[in-house]
Design a protein around this motif. Structure first.
Motif, PDB file in Angstrom:
ATOM      1  N   VAL A  33       9.954 -53.817 -30.588  1.00  0.00           N
ATOM      2  CA  VAL A  33       9.144 -53.976 -31.798  1.00  0.00           C
ATOM      3  C   VAL A  33       7.662 -53.820 -31.451  1.00  0.00           C
ATOM      4  CG1 VAL A  33       8.434 -55.595 -33.618  1.00  0.00           C
ATOM      5  CG2 VAL A  33      10.857 -55.412 -32.976  1.00  0.00           C
ATOM      6  N   TYR A  36       6.941 -50.138 -30.660  1.00  0.00           N
ATOM      7  CA  TYR A  36       6.926 -49.388 -31.919  1.00  0.00           C
ATOM      8  C   TYR A  36       5.580 -49.594 -32.625  1.00  0.00           C
ATOM      9  CZ  TYR A  36       8.466 -47.666 -36.478  1.00  0.00           C
ATOM     10  OH  TYR A  36       8.585 -46.952 -37.651  1.00  0.00           O
ATOM     11  N   THR A  40       2.879 -46.674 -33.494  1.00  0.00           N
ATOM     12  CA  THR A  40       2.865 -46.207 -34.882  1.00  0.00           C
ATOM     13  C   THR A  40       1.837 -46.909 -35.759  1.00  0.00           C
ATOM     14  OG1 THR A  40       4.520 -47.807 -35.642  1.00  0.00           O
ATOM     15  CG2 THR A  40       5.341 -45.698 -34.756  1.00  0.00           C
ATOM     16  N   PRO A  44       8.403 -51.991 -37.336  1.00  0.00           N
ATOM     17  CA  PRO A  44       9.557 -51.160 -37.701  1.00  0.00           C
ATOM     18  C   PRO A  44      10.404 -51.697 -38.843  1.00  0.00           C
ATOM     19  CG  PRO A  44       9.981 -52.311 -35.641  1.00  0.00           C
ATOM     20  CD  PRO A  44       8.542 -52.559 -36.004  1.00  0.00           C
ATOM     21  N   TYR A  62      15.176 -48.470 -39.475  1.00  0.00           N
ATOM     22  CA  TYR A  62      13.754 -48.178 -39.328  1.00  0.00           C
ATOM     23  C   TYR A  62      13.604 -46.664 -39.247  1.00  0.00           C
ATOM     24  CZ  TYR A  62      14.961 -47.574 -34.412  1.00  0.00           C
ATOM     25  OH  TYR A  62      15.538 -47.149 -33.241  1.00  0.00           O
ATOM     26  N   LEU A  64      11.424 -43.292 -37.601  1.00  0.00           N
ATOM     27  CA  LEU A  64      10.597 -42.866 -36.469  1.00  0.00           C
ATOM     28  C   LEU A  64       9.707 -41.708 -36.916  1.00  0.00           C
ATOM     29  CD1 LEU A  64      13.310 -42.958 -33.674  1.00  0.00           C
ATOM     30  CD2 LEU A  64      11.312 -44.434 -33.847  1.00  0.00           C
ATOM     31  N   LYS A  73      11.191 -41.734 -28.723  1.00  0.00           N
ATOM     32  CA  LYS A  73      12.197 -42.013 -29.747  1.00  0.00           C
ATOM     33  C   LYS A  73      13.482 -42.539 -29.110  1.00  0.00           C
ATOM     34  CE  LYS A  73      10.577 -38.682 -33.159  1.00  0.00           C
ATOM     35  NZ  LYS A  73      10.885 -37.436 -33.884  1.00  0.00           N
ATOM     36  N   LEU A  76      12.872 -46.172 -27.841  1.00  0.00           N
ATOM     37  CA  LEU A  76      12.875 -47.115 -28.954  1.00  0.00           C
ATOM     38  C   LEU A  76      14.282 -47.317 -29.513  1.00  0.00           C
ATOM     39  CD1 LEU A  76       9.612 -45.992 -30.765  1.00  0.00           C
ATOM     40  CD2 LEU A  76      10.017 -48.220 -29.676  1.00  0.00           C
TER      41      LEU A  76
END
Length: 83
Positions: A33, A36, A40, A44, A62, A64, A73, A76
């Motif tokens: 988390v 992520y 980003t 998420p 979630y 991506l 990716k 995660l």
């Protein structure tokens, strides 16, 4: 039964379900988390309310962003695995 500590957004499905766990798997989830969010700029599993957030965590739902690398990716996806 133990009391859960910490933010809902970082809680793993095991924590949400009050299920038994060893420790490392929920730590890896929380680190996923954080990773992520770092990559980003958002969490998420954020929902419109607590119930929606819980449902997304349980389902592992979630998205991506396309700008993330294939390797990130995959990392995660492995960290945010619900099983």
């Amino acid at each position: 039964q133990t009391e859960a500590w910490g933010s809902l957004h970082y809680s793993s499905p095991e924590i949400i379900a009050h299920a038994a766990y060893e420790g490392p798997e929920v730590d890896v989830w929380s680190m996923g988390v954080v990773l992520y969010a770092w990559c980003t700029g958002r969490l998420p599993f954020g929902g419109a309310n607590e119930e929606e957030t819980i449902a997304r965590i349980r389902a592992g739902t979630y998205s991506l962003p396309r700008h993330l690398s294939v390797e990130l990716k995959a990392l995660l996806a492995g960290m945010l695995e619900t099983n």
